[in-house]
Motif scaffolding. Structure first.
Motif, mmCIF file in Angstrom:
data_model
loop_
_atom_site.group_PDB
_atom_site.id
_atom_site.type_symbol
_atom_site.label_atom_id
_atom_site.label_comp_id
_atom_site.label_asym_id
_atom_site.label_seq_id
_atom_site.Cartn_x
_atom_site.Cartn_y
_atom_site.Cartn_z
ATOM 1 N N GLN A 75 35.311 33.079 28.847
ATOM 2 C CA GLN A 75 36.020 34.081 29.666
ATOM 3 C C GLN A 75 35.459 35.473 29.397
ATOM 4 O O GLN A 75 35.287 36.277 30.308
ATOM 5 N N ILE A 76 35.217 35.771 28.126
ATOM 6 C CA ILE A 76 34.676 37.086 27.754
ATOM 7 C C ILE A 76 33.269 37.240 28.347
ATOM 8 O O ILE A 76 32.929 38.272 28.932
ATOM 9 N N ILE B 36 32.000 35.768 30.926
ATOM 10 C CA ILE B 36 32.025 35.886 32.392
ATOM 11 C C ILE B 36 32.363 37.319 32.811
ATOM 12 O O ILE B 36 31.820 37.854 33.769
ATOM 13 N N PHE B 37 33.255 37.970 32.051
ATOM 14 C CA PHE B 37 33.552 39.370 32.390
ATOM 15 C C PHE B 37 32.301 40.228 32.219
ATOM 16 O O PHE B 37 31.915 40.968 33.128
ATOM 17 N N PHE B 38 31.661 40.130 31.071
ATOM 18 C CA PHE B 38 30.526 41.030 30.836
ATOM 19 C C PHE B 38 29.327 40.683 31.712
ATOM 20 O O PHE B 38 28.535 41.563 32.055
ATOM 21 N N SER C 175 29.532 40.083 34.727
ATOM 22 C CA SER C 175 29.725 40.747 36.022
ATOM 23 C C SER C 175 29.418 42.242 35.951
ATOM 24 O O SER C 175 29.380 42.915 36.975
ATOM 25 N N GLN C 176 29.225 42.781 34.745
ATOM 26 C CA GLN C 176 29.018 44.217 34.618
ATOM 27 C C GLN C 176 27.552 44.570 34.861
ATOM 28 O O GLN C 176 26.648 43.828 34.449
ATOM 29 N N PRO C 177 27.310 45.698 35.520
ATOM 30 C CA PRO C 177 25.932 46.135 35.752
ATOM 31 C C PRO C 177 25.285 46.627 34.452
ATOM 32 O O PRO C 177 25.975 46.808 33.454
ATOM 33 N N HIS D 120 32.587 42.455 21.526
ATOM 34 C CA HIS D 120 33.992 42.147 21.826
ATOM 35 C C HIS D 120 34.519 41.106 20.837
ATOM 36 O O HIS D 120 35.623 41.242 20.304
#
Lengths: 963, 71
Positions: free
Chosen positions: B12-13, B15-17, B19-21, B32
């Motif tokens: 989950q962590i 997948i969030f990062f 998505s970041q540019p 994290h």
């Protein structure tokens, strides 16, 4: 005993105004007041009371009683001072033969229709009618009912031997107050308070002239069956005994009062605890309270009876194993037992094998001590708090974007809001006093956008209607918020000047590029979110262009796999529209529990020392190390779900849990129970044998907010004093108990008063450096940061710049939760609260509030109900992949098809047996708000519920005390 | 905690990062985890990675050398 001296608390007659100063003279005294102020209030400001009955400063002037007439030079007649605004140079006379005569005449008429049973009346000594009769010098009542019948009075049940048709019996249907029509003077203060202050419109004046009566609800309703929400505003406004607290009828009028803070939700209302000796007679909302401004809800106003409930455990208890009954012991034995167990566990399983859960219901000082216990005495960072399961994503999301997890505004700010977005929050139930303030603003013309799967009261209720209700599918918050950003960016509605000045432009450019992608358009996401694209577009336009835009949000935002991402998306929306840093705007998390803000501020999280400073920072650790004389662990500790996982794995063995019922409130009950059962020493410190105590080895009795000094910090960062009004019934306040436990483990603490704990907080925590009990006595309350730069606190955050410097836009990609519906579990369950109950209900279930909510019910759309053959009131089984429970169904279109809803107030239902252990990616905040479920008809409680009840009954046995 | 749950949480962590540019996503994932995962959780993760890291997102694996081994 020294009580806080209550500052000027007089009834000024009419509400305060803001405006240019106007000077006039009243009885020869010059007084300057804001334009728009009434003559009555101006006189009160000058210290001169004008007699009045229908006016009170919580509601607008009405001008019906004519008791407040005055003479004004150059004006004809005798105008009512309540409805006459001041004018420059006005010369007012409040006393003259002419007005005295009018007033006596008015009073005589009132009293001719009022019983003269003052000595035995519940309002004796606290009756404005009585006071005014005295003030105007009424000495005689000449009017009598005609012998021939006809027009008679309202207060005699029989008149001339005949039943009096005008007499009506007392309505005592409400558990907390009575309505006695025979004492009513029809001033309509109650009706106006219900409308203007509470905004429920449950009361009206029925009939005309002599027939006029206060009436609750429609024909045939009593107070209980009407829309009345029992907030107490009408009782507060009533000048006589017509609306009277039952507690005053029973106990008499109180002789002393202490200002303190409500221990229910995160609004943090100030109350006057009114007492005789140490007997609380009533709780009355305090007008000087800056969060509530004199208003209250049914919980704070009336639901304090749990403090004296027979279920309270007043002495410590221990047992070797949870199969055994409890054994009542003395404090020393209990503390020694607990300390030996905990130290033994650390020796056997290691330093990090034990931890604490701080309470979001206890004071800042108590919470600070519990985390200090972990960090200093246990020498680890295993401390967490209930914010883990509610607003931890707020901490992460707002911290990353704005630089601090704090809500940006004070509650007063809502009075200047033009467009409000309420997302994932149901303030009329969970934050009722804030909801009343919001509804007042909406009635004055502000627009509302509600983003919620349910049709909550803010969507449409008396005299308010949201402009847009985006009834999204649970779990799609990020898609909706990002689609709103898409509309704002692609339609060029952002505030570019604000972004360029206050935010990092490059990060915004990246974000703008991300959201502009057509896949984020409302049209593209409609199929996923269930929100019609044109409705979403209209809502986004309204927020971006409608003036001051404020966002208020709750656990419907945070309690998701992407809780933190939604919080980030909300902050992005506020920044891109320039809605930060002034009154009327902002990002406002509505905090659930009374001190959940404070418990976070005080370092309850396992990775942060007080003031939100990561334990990895050596300079921050050094502050505490030099004071506490120990080395602080630089590693983050376990969060609540991690503690339970580690317990099941066998590496976490002991827990001190203060004022928190994790077995009922945390998700996946069976997993929580397994974790607790695997521990060798669970210490529950609480008022009652709560559900968690079923698995405890040590029970330490807690103290209520009435029994201790301290502070609570509400959702607007306001630090309010909690004042002790009675001795702790168990002998010790909670902070003393923690100190005793710490000292039993060699802590060597020596606090004599919570004020000293606050001094330590101020000395170590920059955002609290200016806070002291002396300051709070002086100014009432402060909002942190309170320090040299802001000596009286900070009502608005980010005024001249973001706390982190430049505001930071972060990309918010929607990721579907793993918890998905399918053929076996086709419905989505979401959970929440009702007005009358609070959290796990440990307190409110032990009050008369149960009359409004005897059991948790499952709301289901009539279509989904019919498909399953379910009728309103049927027992239904609620199944998920995790577990099942049974409860009664309520068919209602407040929920959309495909969505069901329930509350978690009752342990017999245990809604959390069905919730999953999925959690927010950043913070492990559980995903309470999305569970795939099936609903089917049932005969009654499930096997699990019966087993649970049997285990609970066994675990609660207490051995009779040894002689 | 179960390996599946740990893998899910770590992913989950990631997948969030993801998505970041910008650069350095793997390092952000590791940061994290270092900031919020208690030592025994990181130890379990490191053990899992050492055993092949089955099911883990590539960003978790890429950041593994930045994960602080518990003392």
């Amino acid at each position: 005993m020294k009580d806080f001296i209550i500052p000027d608390d007089r009834d000024m007659g009419t509400p305060a105004r803001q405006g240019a100063p106007v000077t006039l003279t009243v009885d020869g005294f010059a007084v300057t007041v804001p334009e728009g102020t009434s003559v009555m209030r101006a006189a009160a400001e000058a210290g001169l009371q004008i007699p009045k009955l229908c006016a009170t400063d919580s509601v607008e002037a009405f001008g019906s009683c004519r008791l407040c007439v005055v003479e004004i030079e150059g004006r004809r007649g005798t105008p009512a001072s309540c409805t006459t605004p001041v004018a420059p140079g006005m010369v007012v006379r409040t006393q003259s033969d002419k007005v005295r005569k009018i007033r006596t005449g008015v009073m005589e008429l009132y009293i001719s229709d009022h019983p003269l049973d003052c000595l035995t009346c519940a309002a004796n000594g606290d009756c404005e009618l009585q006071d005014m009769a005295g003030m105007v010098g009424l000495r005689d009542v000449r009017y009598e009912a005609p012998q021939s019948g006809g027009l008679t009075n309202h207060f005699e049940a029989r008149s001339g031997g005949e039943a009096n048709p005008q007499w009506m019996p007392k309505d005592d249907s409400n558990p907390y107050f009575t309505y006695d029509p025979s004492k009513c003077i029809v001033c309509s203060r109650c009706v106006r308070a219900c409308e203007e202050v509470q905004g429920t419109f449950a009361l009206t004046i029925q009939g005309r002239g002599f027939e006029s009566r206060v009436s609750a609800g429609a024909m045939g309703d009593d107070f209980l069956s009407s829309d009345c929400v029992s907030c107490g505003a009408c009782v507060q406004a009533c000048p006589t005994a017509t609306l009277q607290e039952k507690s005053v009828i029973e106990l008499g009028t109180p002789e002393r009062s202490v200002v303190t803070t409500c221990a229910y939700c995160g609004v943090g209302c100030s109350f006057k605890a009114e007492l005789n000796g140490d007997q609380v007679v009533r709780m009355v909302p305090y007008k000087g309270g800056k969060a509530n401004r004199g208003h209250s809800c049914v919980k704070g106003r009336f639901a304090y009876g749990y403090a004296a409930h027979k279920d309270r455990i007043l002495g410590p208890m221990i047992r070797e194993s949870i199969d055994e009954p409890w054994r009542e012991v003395g404090w020393n034995e209990a503390l020694e037992f607990a300390a030996n167990k905990l130290r033994g566990l650390q020796e056997e399983y290691g330093r990090r094998s034990i931890g604490v859960i701080t309470s979001s219901r206890c004071t800042n000082e108590e919470t600070y001590l519990v985390q200090k216990l972990a960090r200093q005495v246990f020498a680890n960072n295993n401390t967490d708090t209930c914010a883990r399961v509610c607003h931890s994503p707020t901490g992460y999301g707002l911290g990353q974007t704005l630089g601090t997890s704090a809500g940006t505004q004070d509650f007063d700010s809502v009075e200047q809001t033009d467009v409000v977005i309420v997302i994932g929050a149901n303030p009329t139930d969970a934050h009722p006093v804030f909801a009343s303030r919001l509804k007042k603003r909406l009635r004055a013309g502000a627009k509302a956008i509600v983003i919620d799967p349910r049709r909550i009261d803010l969507v449409k209720s008396a005299h308010i209607e949201a402009s847009h209700h985006l009834a999204l599918r649970p779990g799609t918050n990020v898609a909706v918020v990002t689609a709103m950003a898409h509309v704002i960016v692609t339609e060029g509605l952002m505030d570019e000047a604000f972004i360029r000045e206050r935010c990092d432009w490059d990060e915004f450019a990246e974000y703008a590029e991300f959201v502009s992608d057509p896949r984020h358009s409302p049209e593209a996401t409609e199929a996923l979110t269930g929100v019609p694209a044109d409705e979403l577009r209209a809502a986004a336009r309204l927020y971006a262009t409608g003036g001051n835009g404020a966002i208020y949000y709750g656990l419907g935002v945070t309690e998701h796999s992407q809780g933190s991402t939604t919080v980030i998306g909300i902050a992005n929306l506020a920044m891109m529209t320039g809605n930060v840093g002034r009154p009327g705007v902002g990002v406002n998390p509505l905090r659930g529990q009374n001190n959940v803000q404070g418990s976070c501020d005080m370092g309850s999280f396992p990775h942060e020392l007080p003031g939100y400073r990561h334990v990895k920072n050596a300079d921050v650790r050094a502050v505490f190390e030099s004071l506490w004389g120990v080395e602080i662990d630089p590693e983050p500790g376990l969060r609540i779900p991690n503690m339970l996982d580690a317990a099941v794995d066998g590496s976490f063995k002991g827990l001190y849990c203060q004022g928190e019922d994790i077995l009922q409130s945390d998700p996946d009950t069976k997993h929580v129970a397994a974790g607790l059962a695997a521990m060798e020493c669970v210490i529950v410190h609480d008022l009652f044998l709560n559900e968690t105590a079923n698995y405890a080895h040590v029970f330490l009795p807690g103290s209520t907010f009435l029994e201790k000094d301290g502070t609570f910090t509400n959702a607007e960062r306001r630090i309010n004093r909690v004042r002790k009004v009675m001795a702790p019934r168990s002998g010790y306040a909670d902070w003393e108990v923690t100190q005793l436990l710490a000292n039993a483990m060699g802590g060597d603490w020596s606090y004599d008063h919570p004020g000293q704990i606050m001094d330590e907080i101020a000395a170590t925590t920059p955002s609290f450096s200016g806070v002291s009990y002396d300051l709070l006595e002086e100014v009432g309350s402060v909002q942190w940061p309170c320090n040299e730069a802001h000596p009286e606190g900070t009502p608005l955050m980010h005024v001249d710049g973001f706390v982190r410097g430049k505001g930071r836009f972060i990309v918010t990609e929607y990721v579907a939760t793993e918890e998905r519906t399918g053929p076996r579990f086709p419905l989505l369950l979401t959970t929440g609260r009702v007005l009358s109950q609070y959290n796990v209900g440990a307190q409110t279930r032990r009050t008369e509030n149960v009359i409004w909510h005897e059991e948790d019910v499952l709301e289901i759309h009539p279509h989904d109900a019919e498909l399953r053959g379910i009728k309103d009131g049927d027992w239904v089984r609620l199944n998920s992949r995790t577990g099942d429970t049974a409860l009664r169904a309520r068919a209602t279109d407040r929920v959309s098809p495909g969505v069901v809803y329930t509350t978690f107030h009752h342990p017999d239902t245990q809604a959390n047996v069905v919730t999953t252990d999925f959690s927010d990616w950043a913070t492990n905040c559980p995903e309470y708000k999305v569970t795939a479920v099936q609903v089917s008809l049932s005969n009654g409680p499930t096997d699990w519920q019966e087993d649970y009840a049997a285990q609970a009954a066994r675990a609660r046995r207490i051995l009779p005390a040894a002689e | 905690m179960s390996p599946e749950k740990m893998v899910h949480m770590a992913n989950q962590i990631a997948i969030f990062f993801e998505s970041q540019p910008g650069e350095g996503q793997a390092e952000k994932v590791a940061d994290h985890l270092n900031d919020f995962w208690e030592p025994r959780m990181r130890a379990q993760l490191l053990d899992h990675i050492a055993a092949g890291g089955e099911g883990l997102h590539p960003l978790v694996l890429d950041g593994a050398d930045k994960l602080r081994a518990p003392a």
